[in-house]
Every structure is written in C-alpha cells, then in structure tokens.
Design a protein around this motif. Structure first.
Motif, PDB file in Angstrom:
ATOM      1  N   GLN A  81       0.834  -1.205   0.000  1.00  0.00           N
ATOM      2  CA  GLN A  81       0.000   0.000   0.000  1.00  0.00           C
ATOM      3  C   GLN A  81       0.865   1.249   0.000  1.00  0.00           C
ATOM      4  OE1 GLN A  81      -3.529   0.326  -0.200  1.00  0.00           O
ATOM      5  NE2 GLN A  81      -2.792   2.390  -0.649  1.00  0.00           N
ATOM      6  N   GLY A  82       0.380   2.288  -0.731  1.00  0.00           N
ATOM      7  CA  GLY A  82       1.102   3.544  -0.803  1.00  0.00           C
ATOM      8  C   GLY A  82       0.321   4.694  -0.184  1.00  0.00           C
ATOM      9  N   TYR A  83       1.051   5.728   0.278  1.00  0.00           N
ATOM     10  CA  TYR A  83       0.448   6.904   0.910  1.00  0.00           C
ATOM     11  C   TYR A  83       1.180   8.159   0.438  1.00  0.00           C
ATOM     12  CZ  TYR A  83      -0.971   3.169   4.096  1.00  0.00           C
ATOM     13  OH  TYR A  83      -1.452   2.001   4.612  1.00  0.00           O
ATOM     14  N   PHE A 128       6.085  10.640   0.628  1.00  0.00           N
ATOM     15  CA  PHE A 128       5.586   9.436  -0.031  1.00  0.00           C
ATOM     16  C   PHE A 128       6.016   8.229   0.789  1.00  0.00           C
ATOM     17  CE2 PHE A 128       5.579   5.958  -3.086  1.00  0.00           C
ATOM     18  CZ  PHE A 128       4.372   6.156  -3.739  1.00  0.00           C
ATOM     19  N   SER A 129       5.031   7.405   1.178  1.00  0.00           N
ATOM     20  CA  SER A 129       5.314   6.251   2.029  1.00  0.00           C
ATOM     21  C   SER A 129       4.697   4.980   1.460  1.00  0.00           C
ATOM     22  CB  SER A 129       4.755   6.475   3.445  1.00  0.00           C
ATOM     23  OG  SER A 129       5.227   7.680   3.999  1.00  0.00           O
ATOM     24  N   LEU A 130       5.304   3.861   1.801  1.00  0.00           N
ATOM     25  CA  LEU A 130       4.807   2.541   1.418  1.00  0.00           C
ATOM     26  C   LEU A 130       4.941   1.614   2.611  1.00  0.00           C
ATOM     27  CD1 LEU A 130       6.773   2.321  -1.952  1.00  0.00           C
ATOM     28  CD2 LEU A 130       4.296   2.606  -1.792  1.00  0.00           C
ATOM     29  N   ARG A 131       4.102   0.590   2.660  1.00  0.00           N
ATOM     30  CA  ARG A 131       4.212  -0.382   3.738  1.00  0.00           C
ATOM     31  C   ARG A 131       3.859  -1.784   3.242  1.00  0.00           C
ATOM     32  NH1 ARG A 131      -0.089  -0.789   8.349  1.00  0.00           N
ATOM     33  NH2 ARG A 131       0.445  -2.982   8.013  1.00  0.00           N
ATOM     34  N   SER A 132       4.321  -2.763   3.982  1.00  0.00           N
ATOM     35  CA  SER A 132       3.953  -4.145   3.699  1.00  0.00           C
ATOM     36  C   SER A 132       2.619  -4.447   4.362  1.00  0.00           C
ATOM     37  CB  SER A 132       5.033  -5.098   4.224  1.00  0.00           C
ATOM     38  OG  SER A 132       5.206  -4.920   5.620  1.00  0.00           O
ATOM     39  N   LYS A 133       2.048  -5.590   4.037  1.00  0.00           N
ATOM     40  CA  LYS A 133       0.754  -5.962   4.601  1.00  0.00           C
ATOM     41  C   LYS A 133       0.830  -6.080   6.113  1.00  0.00           C
ATOM     42  CE  LYS A 133      -3.043  -9.242   3.954  1.00  0.00           C
ATOM     43  NZ  LYS A 133      -3.508 -10.445   3.205  1.00  0.00           N
ATOM     44  N   THR A 153       5.887   3.705  15.639  1.00  0.00           N
ATOM     45  CA  THR A 153       6.213   5.109  15.926  1.00  0.00           C
ATOM     46  C   THR A 153       6.058   5.373  17.420  1.00  0.00           C
ATOM     47  OG1 THR A 153       3.929   5.758  15.443  1.00  0.00           O
ATOM     48  CG2 THR A 153       5.534   5.969  13.652  1.00  0.00           C
ATOM     49  N   ALA A 154       6.395   4.384  18.226  1.00  0.00           N
ATOM     50  CA  ALA A 154       6.211   4.491  19.673  1.00  0.00           C
ATOM     51  C   ALA A 154       6.964   5.682  20.268  1.00  0.00           C
ATOM     52  CB  ALA A 154       6.660   3.197  20.349  1.00  0.00           C
ATOM     53  N   LYS A 155       8.093   6.039  19.676  1.00  0.00           N
ATOM     54  CA  LYS A 155       8.900   7.150  20.185  1.00  0.00           C
ATOM     55  C   LYS A 155       8.748   8.404  19.318  1.00  0.00           C
ATOM     56  CE  LYS A 155      12.342   3.987  22.129  1.00  0.00           C
ATOM     57  NZ  LYS A 155      13.774   3.569  22.133  1.00  0.00           N
ATOM     58  N   GLY A 156       7.689   8.446  18.522  1.00  0.00           N
ATOM     59  CA  GLY A 156       7.458   9.599  17.660  1.00  0.00           C
ATOM     60  C   GLY A 156       7.976   9.381  16.257  1.00  0.00           C
ATOM     61  N   ALA A 157       9.256   9.042  16.137  1.00  0.00           N
ATOM     62  CA  ALA A 157       9.852   8.782  14.827  1.00  0.00           C
ATOM     63  C   ALA A 157       9.667   7.315  14.455  1.00  0.00           C
ATOM     64  CB  ALA A 157      11.334   9.133  14.856  1.00  0.00           C
ATOM     65  N   LEU A 158       9.865   6.996  13.190  1.00  0.00           N
ATOM     66  CA  LEU A 158       9.783   5.610  12.741  1.00  0.00           C
ATOM     67  C   LEU A 158      10.917   4.798  13.360  1.00  0.00           C
ATOM     68  CD1 LEU A 158       9.079   6.206   8.943  1.00  0.00           C
ATOM     69  CD2 LEU A 158       7.495   5.165  10.570  1.00  0.00           C
ATOM     70  N   VAL A 200       9.469  20.687  15.484  1.00  0.00           N
ATOM     71  CA  VAL A 200       8.271  20.294  14.749  1.00  0.00           C
ATOM     72  C   VAL A 200       8.608  19.062  13.909  1.00  0.00           C
ATOM     73  CG1 VAL A 200       6.563  20.962  13.030  1.00  0.00           C
ATOM     74  CG2 VAL A 200       7.405  22.652  14.678  1.00  0.00           C
ATOM     75  N   GLU A 201       7.891  17.979  14.143  1.00  0.00           N
ATOM     76  CA  GLU A 201       8.148  16.736  13.425  1.00  0.00           C
ATOM     77  C   GLU A 201       6.904  16.293  12.665  1.00  0.00           C
ATOM     78  OE1 GLU A 201      10.417  13.628  15.289  1.00  0.00           O
ATOM     79  OE2 GLU A 201      10.736  14.873  17.060  1.00  0.00           O
ATOM     80  N   LYS A 202       7.121  15.478  11.648  1.00  0.00           N
ATOM     81  CA  LYS A 202       6.010  14.981  10.843  1.00  0.00           C
ATOM     82  C   LYS A 202       5.384  13.750  11.489  1.00  0.00           C
ATOM     83  CE  LYS A 202       7.556  16.890   6.458  1.00  0.00           C
ATOM     84  NZ  LYS A 202       8.018  16.624   5.079  1.00  0.00           N
ATOM     85  N   ASN A 203       4.066  13.683  11.374  1.00  0.00           N
ATOM     86  CA  ASN A 203       3.309  12.582  11.953  1.00  0.00           C
ATOM     87  C   ASN A 203       3.123  11.485  10.904  1.00  0.00           C
ATOM     88  OD1 ASN A 203       1.293  10.885  12.962  1.00  0.00           O
ATOM     89  ND2 ASN A 203       0.277  12.539  14.056  1.00  0.00           N
ATOM     90  N   HIS A 204       3.615  10.292  11.191  1.00  0.00           N
ATOM     91  CA  HIS A 204       3.541   9.184  10.228  1.00  0.00           C
ATOM     92  C   HIS A 204       2.351   8.258  10.483  1.00  0.00           C
ATOM     93  CE1 HIS A 204       7.504  10.263   8.707  1.00  0.00           C
ATOM     94  NE2 HIS A 204       7.961  10.272   9.939  1.00  0.00           N
ATOM     95  N   SER A 205       1.338   8.757  11.179  1.00  0.00           N
ATOM     96  CA  SER A 205       0.240   7.886  11.613  1.00  0.00           C
ATOM     97  C   SER A 205      -0.545   7.269  10.454  1.00  0.00           C
ATOM     98  CB  SER A 205      -0.719   8.661  12.521  1.00  0.00           C
ATOM     99  OG  SER A 205      -1.293   9.755  11.830  1.00  0.00           O
ATOM    100  N   VAL A 206      -0.567   7.928   9.281  1.00  0.00           N
ATOM    101  CA  VAL A 206      -1.353   7.389   8.159  1.00  0.00           C
ATOM    102  C   VAL A 206      -0.860   6.002   7.751  1.00  0.00           C
ATOM    103  CG1 VAL A 206      -1.972   9.659   7.263  1.00  0.00           C
ATOM    104  CG2 VAL A 206       0.100   8.529   6.425  1.00  0.00           C
ATOM    105  N   ILE A 207       0.417   5.733   7.975  1.00  0.00           N
ATOM    106  CA  ILE A 207       0.982   4.434   7.607  1.00  0.00           C
ATOM    107  C   ILE A 207       0.434   3.326   8.494  1.00  0.00           C
ATOM    108  CG2 ILE A 207       3.130   3.115   7.347  1.00  0.00           C
ATOM    109  CD1 ILE A 207       4.598   5.781   7.051  1.00  0.00           C
ATOM    110  N   PHE A 208       0.077   3.674   9.728  1.00  0.00           N
ATOM    111  CA  PHE A 208      -0.284   2.658  10.718  1.00  0.00           C
ATOM    112  C   PHE A 208      -1.784   2.561  10.969  1.00  0.00           C
ATOM    113  CE2 PHE A 208       4.016   4.075  11.411  1.00  0.00           C
ATOM    114  CZ  PHE A 208       4.715   2.888  11.571  1.00  0.00           C
ATOM    115  N   ASN A 209      -2.573   3.460  10.384  1.00  0.00           N
ATOM    116  CA  ASN A 209      -4.029   3.429  10.595  1.00  0.00           C
ATOM    117  C   ASN A 209      -4.719   2.490   9.608  1.00  0.00           C
ATOM    118  OD1 ASN A 209      -3.800   5.265  12.661  1.00  0.00           O
ATOM    119  ND2 ASN A 209      -4.176   7.037  11.346  1.00  0.00           N
TER     120      ASN A 209
END
Length: 217
Positions: free
Chosen positions: A47-49, A64-69, A124-129, A208-217
C-alpha cells in the motif's frame, strides 16, 4: 446419451476453469505490487500513501510512504518513507528525483530525512519511525523515479544509504554505503500532512516533526 452427458460435463468444467483463470488474472493485474530490498533482505510492499505538507520555495513538500501488509512483531515487514519536493500540488510529478537539501527545496529532489525500515515490529512508539529487530536505512544518494502518477502510481528507487541494525530496540551496528532498492505499482491514498511538536532532551527549543500515523491506521 452417456457420451453426450460426458461432453456437456467436460465443457462446463473447461468453461468454469477458464472463467476462474481469467478472474485470477484480472485480480492479479489490479493488485498492488512492490518490494523493498536492503542488502540481501527483501519484503513485499502492499500500500502507498502521499501526504502534502504545502509549498516551500518554488515546490511542494510531498511525503511518499509505502508499507507491507504486516508490520507486526511476529514476521518481517517493511516501511518506506521519502520526503520529496514536487512541482505539482498534492501529487508527484513524473520524472527522476535526485538527492538534495531540505533548505534548498528544489523540485525533483528528495532529502536525507527519508527512512526505510525492514524487520519485526515497525512502529512510531517514540514519535519517529523505528524497528525493534531489523534494519533502518536513511538515503545518502540515488534516484527516486516516478513513471506513473494517475489512478495507479509506478515508482522506484535505487541508491545507497546509512544503515543501522537494531536488536531489541537498541542500535547494534551502523554501516555506510549500503545498497537498497524499492519498486511499487498500485494505488496511493492521499492526505494533508500533519505535524506534532516534540521537545528533545537539553534542547533550547521545540522541534516540529512529521506525523507518520497514516501508515499505521
């Protein structure tokens, strides 16, 4: 009579088999496909984001992000993240993107803040990947290529980076000039970029950091 029945049955079986094969072929053609390879390890991507963080200079800051199943603790998974600058709003323009600086914000470049992870328990338990057991690599050079950017995206990357191996969440070793590649063809979910404010230890100001939550939702 019996021969006629046998012929009809054989015809029906052949027809059903053909329909099933066509359906599987159509499904396979529309499925998201891709992989991340770091060194000799490879994991499929599913999947891509795309996140739009607005205009900076003369280009748009696109993540631009990608993840495995699966990105669980029980099996190897993968996450790919690139920060890029595109001349198009809310989209990646077709073409080759080269390594560049965030402050320059030049179109058709990607920054050093990208990160690809392969292993068990990516989070992203510590904020960053981060990855509990596996490898995390940040790009230091290469080419990010966008071939298609419509209903389906076709992207690839080939380059090198600085890789850190993690064991039980602790950095065990780091190596420079590690080769890694990525390919993906499939749909991409689009979002408006979100950030959060973090305070590092002994820091004089908030970050200020970017939120990567879309990858994990």
């Amino acid at each position: 009579m019996n021969n006629n029945i046998k012929l009809i049955v054989m015809f029906c079986i052949t027809l059903l088999s053909s329909c099933s094969s066509d359906a599987e072929s159509d499904q396979d053609a529309t499925a998201n496909k891709g992989f991340l390879k770091i060194g000799s390890q490879t994991v499929e991507l599913s999947q891509g984001y795309l996140e739009n963080f607005g205009i900076r200079g003369n280009a748009y800051n696109i993540d631009f992000s990608l993840r495995s199943k699966s990105i669980s603790a029980t099996e190897d998974g993968a996450v790919v993240y690139f920060e890029l600058f595109s001349p198009l709003q809310n989209n990646l323009a077709k073409g080759d993107y080269n390594y560049g600086g965030f402050s320059d914000a030049a179109a058709y470049t990607f920054t050093k803040w990208g990160q690809s992870l392969l292993g068990k328990n990516i989070n992203t338990a510590k904020g960053a990947l981060s990855v509990t057991n596996g490898v995390s690599i940040r790009p230091t050079g290469g080419i990010f290529k966008v071939t298609e950017n419509g209903t389906k995206y076709k992207v690839s990357f080939s380059g090198k980076g600085t890789a850190t191996v993690f064991k039980d969440g602790i950095a065990a070793s780091t190596q420079n000039d590690v080769s890694f590649t990525m390919q993906y063809f499939g749909d991409v979910k689009k979002f408006e970029g979100k950030t959060f404010v973090s305070t590092a230890k002994n820091a004089r100001f908030d970050i200020v950091e970017k939120n990567h939550s879309v990858i994990f939702n």
